[in-house]
Design an enzyme around this catalytic site. Structure first.
Site, short mmCIF file in Angstrom:
data_model
loop_
_atom_site.label_atom_id
_atom_site.label_comp_id
_atom_site.label_asym_id
_atom_site.label_seq_id
_atom_site.Cartn_x
_atom_site.Cartn_y
_atom_site.Cartn_z
CB THR A 44 -0.94 0.02 1.22
OG1 THR A 44 -1.87 -1.05 1.10
CG2 THR A 44 -1.73 1.32 1.28
CG PHE A 103 0.25 4.57 3.68
CD1 PHE A 103 -0.98 4.52 4.33
CD2 PHE A 103 0.96 3.39 3.50
CE1 PHE A 103 -1.49 3.31 4.77
CE2 PHE A 103 0.45 2.18 3.94
CZ PHE A 103 -0.78 2.14 4.57
#
Length: 282
Positions: A177, A179
């Protein structure tokens, strides 16, 4: 004095891990982390100066873009000042001492989707319930009956005193992921930068997007992401989020942006910032 950094909470989320990782790599002073319950509120808190920085998820390698993050940043006054990429490992967790007869599994909708094959195979027919975050799922299991389980991180399992029944249950091992870190001022050039911008074409006509992309191609500027988002004003009208290599102070990119400003109905710089693993400490 510590630096206040907000993140999408509650405690135990992957975003908290990303915030700690970024702060350790990028800040010269110690960070004090504060969980915030939702993305719009986190962005608002940064804009109002309650936090110096905020950390929020923007895309996952399996499930794609976090649309609420994109839509919120497009209209916010905060700018992107950094990014951090973390590997995501999901675990199936239970209350300590509970039997393995699971009746319901709680987690964030993206986490459930990222573990769909495993959950369908191992727990067919078990009720899957979406909650606000993986950490919230862990908290609910810690306080709930023995038949409840959660999909969350090892960190969340440890934080809430839960047993890990299975680790690494995500459908793809290379699950990451990205960010974003937001602040109020554009970051200075680091020599290893990325720029995010939003552009709207003056009208929907053939070749409009091609002409935009050609400016980058002619300048030999690599695009790392391009995505359309609805303007939310009229069906069929879109904004384009573009990530490209380089900083807005780089001569090549500066010329491209100047040219695009004459073609676009809207051109907004969302931020120029060090790419993950690059840049000096702030």
């Amino acid at each position: 004095m510590s630096i206040k950094v907000g993140y999408l909470g509650p405690e135990g989320t992957f975003t908290e891990q990303a915030a700690k990782k970024w702060a350790d790599q990028s800040l010269e002073k110690p960070a004090q982390l504060f969980p915030v319950s939702n993305i719009p509120q986190l962005v608002h808190n940064v804009c109002d100066g309650e936090f110096v920085y905020g950390v929020l998820p923007v895309e996952n390698s399996i499930e794609g873009t976090v649309n609420l993050t994109v839509d919120t940043l497009i209209k916010a006054k905060a700018v992107i000042i950094g990014e951090v990429i973390t590997e995501i490992e999901h675990c199936l967790v239970l209350k300590k001492g509970a039997s393995h007869k699971i009746q319901v599994v709680f987690s964030h909708p993206q986490a459930l989707a990222q573990c769909y094959d495993y959950l369908s195979r191992e727990f067919a027919g078990v009720n899957l319930v979406q909650v606000a975050s993986t950490a919230e799922a862990a908290r609910m299991v810690a306080e709930g009956p023995p038949g409840w389980a959660a999909v969350c991180s090892k960190h969340a399992a440890m934080s809430y005193g839960l047993d890990i029944l299975a680790a690494g249950i995500q459908d793809y091992l290379e699950n990451k992921t990205r960010f974003l870190v937001i602040g109020k001022n554009i970051a200075p050039p680091s020599g290893f930068d990325k720029t995010s911008l939003v552009i709207a074409l003056p009208q929907n006509r053939p070749g409009g997007l091609y002409r935009v992309l050609k400016e980058f191609a002619d300048a030999e500027i690599n695009l790392t992401k391009i995505e359309s988002r609805p303007t939310k004003k009229e069906l069929g009208e879109y904004l384009f989020w573009i990530d490209c290599e380089g900083h807005i102070e780089d001569d090549k990119l500066k010329k491209v942006l100047k040219q695009l400003s004459t073609q676009a109905a809207l051109l907004t710089i969302l931020g120029s910032y060090p790419r993950a693993h690059g840049g000096a400490k702030l």
